[in-house]
Design a protein around this motif. Structure first.
Motif, PDB file in Angstrom:
ATOM      1  N   ARG A 166      30.865  19.658  15.817  1.00 42.72           N
ATOM      2  CA  ARG A 166      29.858  19.886  15.671  1.00 42.72           C
ATOM      3  C   ARG A 166      29.040  20.677  16.833  1.00 42.72           C
ATOM      4  NH1 ARG A 166      26.908  14.306  13.413  1.00 42.72           N
ATOM      5  NH2 ARG A 166      27.573  14.191  11.472  1.00 42.72           N
ATOM      6  N   LEU A 167      29.631  20.575  17.877  1.00 41.75           N
ATOM      7  CA  LEU A 167      29.161  21.077  19.413  1.00 41.75           C
ATOM      8  C   LEU A 167      29.856  22.589  19.288  1.00 41.75           C
ATOM      9  CD1 LEU A 167      27.817  21.409  22.138  1.00 41.75           C
ATOM     10  CD2 LEU A 167      30.011  20.669  22.765  1.00 41.75           C
ATOM     11  N   SER A 168      30.925  22.668  18.859  1.00 39.20           N
ATOM     12  CA  SER A 168      31.428  23.998  18.504  1.00 39.20           C
ATOM     13  C   SER A 168      30.625  24.713  17.725  1.00 39.20           C
ATOM     14  CB  SER A 168      32.855  23.854  18.316  1.00 39.20           C
ATOM     15  OG  SER A 168      33.197  23.456  16.943  1.00 39.20           O
ATOM     16  N   MET A 169      30.232  24.206  16.532  1.00 42.57           N
ATOM     17  CA  MET A 169      29.610  24.788  15.330  1.00 42.57           C
ATOM     18  C   MET A 169      28.304  25.535  15.901  1.00 42.57           C
ATOM     19  SD  MET A 169      31.032  25.624  12.603  1.00 42.57           S
ATOM     20  CE  MET A 169      32.516  25.926  13.789  1.00 42.57           C
ATOM     21  N   SER A 170      27.674  24.564  16.858  1.00 39.81           N
ATOM     22  CA  SER A 170      26.295  24.872  17.285  1.00 39.81           C
ATOM     23  C   SER A 170      26.533  26.105  18.275  1.00 39.81           C
ATOM     24  CB  SER A 170      25.728  23.692  18.097  1.00 39.81           C
ATOM     25  OG  SER A 170      25.520  22.439  17.211  1.00 39.81           O
ATOM     26  N   LEU A 171      27.521  26.102  18.956  1.00 37.93           N
ATOM     27  CA  LEU A 171      27.755  27.176  20.014  1.00 37.93           C
ATOM     28  C   LEU A 171      28.057  28.401  19.062  1.00 37.93           C
ATOM     29  CD1 LEU A 171      29.781  25.629  22.792  1.00 37.93           C
ATOM     30  CD2 LEU A 171      27.337  26.374  23.133  1.00 37.93           C
ATOM     31  N   GLN A 172      28.742  28.374  18.055  1.00 42.78           N
ATOM     32  CA  GLN A 172      29.055  29.453  17.224  1.00 42.78           C
ATOM     33  C   GLN A 172      27.827  30.130  16.690  1.00 42.78           C
ATOM     34  OE1 GLN A 172      32.473  30.250  16.687  1.00 42.78           O
ATOM     35  NE2 GLN A 172      32.016  32.123  15.551  1.00 42.78           N
ATOM     36  N   VAL A 173      26.618  29.302  16.088  1.00 39.83           N
ATOM     37  CA  VAL A 173      25.629  29.609  15.598  1.00 39.83           C
ATOM     38  C   VAL A 173      24.783  30.345  16.463  1.00 39.83           C
ATOM     39  CG1 VAL A 173      23.675  29.020  14.476  1.00 39.83           C
ATOM     40  CG2 VAL A 173      25.563  28.056  13.910  1.00 39.83           C
ATOM     41  N   PHE A 174      24.668  30.077  17.837  1.00 35.10           N
ATOM     42  CA  PHE A 174      24.016  30.364  19.091  1.00 35.10           C
ATOM     43  C   PHE A 174      24.546  31.875  19.289  1.00 35.10           C
ATOM     44  CE2 PHE A 174      23.787  31.519  23.379  1.00 35.10           C
ATOM     45  CZ  PHE A 174      22.438  31.311  23.581  1.00 35.10           C
ATOM     46  N   PHE A 175      25.947  31.851  19.250  1.00 33.13           N
ATOM     47  CA  PHE A 175      26.434  33.221  19.786  1.00 33.13           C
ATOM     48  C   PHE A 175      26.345  34.424  18.506  1.00 33.13           C
ATOM     49  CE2 PHE A 175      28.771  30.689  23.070  1.00 33.13           C
ATOM     50  CZ  PHE A 175      28.495  31.470  24.222  1.00 33.13           C
ATOM     51  N   MET A 176      26.357  33.741  17.276  1.00 29.76           N
ATOM     52  CA  MET A 176      26.166  34.787  16.200  1.00 29.76           C
ATOM     53  C   MET A 176      24.930  35.214  16.323  1.00 29.76           C
ATOM     54  SD  MET A 176      26.128  33.962  12.200  1.00 29.76           S
ATOM     55  CE  MET A 176      24.553  32.988  12.117  1.00 29.76           C
ATOM     56  N   VAL A 177      23.758  34.543  16.509  1.00 28.87           N
ATOM     57  CA  VAL A 177      22.264  34.887  16.369  1.00 28.87           C
ATOM     58  C   VAL A 177      22.106  35.844  17.764  1.00 28.87           C
ATOM     59  CG1 VAL A 177      19.939  34.153  16.917  1.00 28.87           C
ATOM     60  CG2 VAL A 177      21.475  32.963  15.437  1.00 28.87           C
ATOM     61  N   ALA A 178      22.843  35.640  18.833  1.00 24.60           N
ATOM     62  CA  ALA A 178      22.958  36.349  20.122  1.00 24.60           C
ATOM     63  C   ALA A 178      23.652  37.918  19.680  1.00 24.60           C
ATOM     64  CB  ALA A 178      23.603  35.887  21.208  1.00 24.60           C
ATOM     65  N   LYS A 179      24.721  37.770  18.952  1.00 24.35           N
ATOM     66  CA  LYS A 179      25.324  39.055  18.650  1.00 24.35           C
ATOM     67  C   LYS A 179      24.535  39.939  17.701  1.00 24.35           C
ATOM     68  CE  LYS A 179      29.815  36.640  19.596  1.00 24.35           C
ATOM     69  NZ  LYS A 179      31.105  36.496  18.816  1.00 24.35           N
ATOM     70  N   ILE A 180      23.945  39.152  16.687  1.00 25.11           N
ATOM     71  CA  ILE A 180      23.315  39.846  15.808  1.00 25.11           C
ATOM     72  C   ILE A 180      21.773  40.669  16.283  1.00 25.11           C
ATOM     73  CG2 ILE A 180      21.554  39.616  13.446  1.00 25.11           C
ATOM     74  CD1 ILE A 180      23.867  37.297  12.459  1.00 25.11           C
ATOM     75  N   LEU A 181      21.400  39.958  17.301  1.00 26.18           N
ATOM     76  CA  LEU A 181      20.202  40.504  17.894  1.00 26.18           C
ATOM     77  C   LEU A 181      20.600  41.629  18.723  1.00 26.18           C
ATOM     78  CD1 LEU A 181      18.055  37.431  19.035  1.00 26.18           C
ATOM     79  CD2 LEU A 181      17.590  38.835  17.264  1.00 26.18           C
ATOM     80  N   SER A 182      21.867  41.493  19.285  1.00 22.60           N
ATOM     81  CA  SER A 182      22.333  42.855  20.074  1.00 22.60           C
ATOM     82  C   SER A 182      22.650  44.224  19.190  1.00 22.60           C
ATOM     83  CB  SER A 182      23.388  42.315  20.754  1.00 22.60           C
ATOM     84  OG  SER A 182      23.261  41.301  21.680  1.00 22.60           O
ATOM     85  N   LEU A 183      23.256  43.733  17.951  1.00 26.91           N
ATOM     86  CA  LEU A 183      23.441  44.940  16.964  1.00 26.91           C
ATOM     87  C   LEU A 183      22.000  45.235  16.674  1.00 26.91           C
ATOM     88  CD1 LEU A 183      26.425  43.662  15.354  1.00 26.91           C
ATOM     89  CD2 LEU A 183      26.335  45.187  16.804  1.00 26.91           C
ATOM     90  N   ALA A 184      20.974  44.637  16.340  1.00 29.44           N
ATOM     91  CA  ALA A 184      19.642  44.939  15.809  1.00 29.44           C
ATOM     92  C   ALA A 184      19.149  45.913  17.115  1.00 29.44           C
ATOM     93  CB  ALA A 184      18.893  43.602  15.453  1.00 29.44           C
ATOM     94  N   VAL A 185      19.271  45.608  18.028  1.00 29.22           N
ATOM     95  CA  VAL A 185      18.637  46.305  19.165  1.00 29.22           C
ATOM     96  C   VAL A 185      19.441  47.761  19.151  1.00 29.22           C
ATOM     97  CG1 VAL A 185      18.737  46.791  21.806  1.00 29.22           C
ATOM     98  CG2 VAL A 185      18.008  44.502  20.606  1.00 29.22           C
ATOM     99  N   ILE A 186      20.531  47.909  19.003  1.00 27.48           N
ATOM    100  CA  ILE A 186      21.299  49.068  18.926  1.00 27.48           C
ATOM    101  C   ILE A 186      21.089  49.964  17.868  1.00 27.48           C
ATOM    102  CG2 ILE A 186      23.591  50.206  18.831  1.00 27.48           C
ATOM    103  CD1 ILE A 186      24.773  47.766  20.153  1.00 27.48           C
TER     104      ILE A 186
END
Length: 261
Positions: A166-186
């Motif tokens: 569950r902890l690894s999935m939570s980190l996975q979700v967090f980093f996915m959102v961060a990556k999507i936001l980074s791509l959205a900025v670009i």
């Protein structure tokens, strides 16, 4: 005697029980496992290589679009396999069920010793390059520092995945959102530049395109490497919550397809 037989039957039943994985990966975790892995350091590293190899912006966009269509088609095939063979293991379990243990062993042997470590190392090195870059703004970061950061990142992720799903999935979700936001900025930045009239790149966009087999092959290789990760969910099929929903939907689609003929 009856009690003894009953006790023996209970013992035999306990011995024959299979080891099962906890189903702790929900819908959001499953989506992040695919999207979060696909949107990795590769998408930030390979565009310049694709552009320099193929020779023109227009041709590079065609390569990216073709790679995307190819990955979508392959993903549909894997979705079908995941609903037919509901076991964890990905391509290993599929080859084991279709081609036998020898071919499956050769696949997993090469994957564990060569393919997977090389892929993880390349992604970790790319991540480390971006992490240490702000501390070395005037020069290239030392190779030893980059390697140490990459090794530390691999160890941390391995420990987190071993400790708790569950902890690894939570980190996975967090980093996915961060990556999507980074791509959205670009993406938003690029759209704003187009609206302001900066369209010089699209003028004669296919000029100087390299149409040889070698540059096209390298460009496709780099593009497909950036899309890598679309098959990760099939490695944890037995850890998914309510996988029967996908099986039922897939079965209905197959029946509808058969009835149409």
């Amino acid at each position: 005697k009856y009690r003894l037989k009953k006790h023996s039957a209970v013992i035999m039943e306990d011995k024959t029980q299979k080891l099962t994985l906890k189903r702790e990966v929900g819908l959001m975790g499953a989506v992040s496992l695919i999207a979060g892995t696909m949107i990795g350091s590769g998408i930030f590293m390979t565009p310049q290589t694709v552009l320099s190899t193929i020779g023109s912006p227009g041709a590079s966009l065609v390569v990216w679009a073709a790679c995307g269509v190819l990955v979508i088609m392959i993903s549909f095939c894997y979705a079908e396999l995941g609903t037919v063979i509901t076991e964890s293991g990905g391509e290993y379990i599929y080859i084991l069920r279709t081609s036998g243990p020898v071919v499956a062993f050769m696949l997993i042997f090469s994957s564990v010793l060569f393919v997977r470590p090389a892929g993880v190392a390349s992604v970790a090195l790319g991540f480390a390059q971006y992490v240490v870059a702000p501390f070395y703004s005037d020069c290239l970061p030392p190779v030893l520092v980059v390697k140490c950061v990459a090794a530390a990142a691999i160890l941390v992720l391995a420990i987190v995945n071993c400790l708790n799903v569950r902890l690894s999935m939570s980190l996975q979700v967090f980093f996915m959102v961060a990556k999507i936001l980074s791509l959205a900025v670009i993406i938003v930045g690029g759209v704003v530049m187009l609206i302001r009239g900066h369209t010089e790149t699209f003028e004669d966009s296919f000029e100087n395109t390299n149409v040889g087999i070698n540059p096209i092959g390298i460009a496709f290789y780099q593009g497909l490497w950036s899309y890598d990760g679309w098959n990760n969910l099939n490695y944890v099929t037995e850890e998914l919550k309510r996988p029967e929903v996908g099986e039922r939907v897939c079965g209905d689609l197959v029946l509808l397809h058969r009835r149409s003929y």
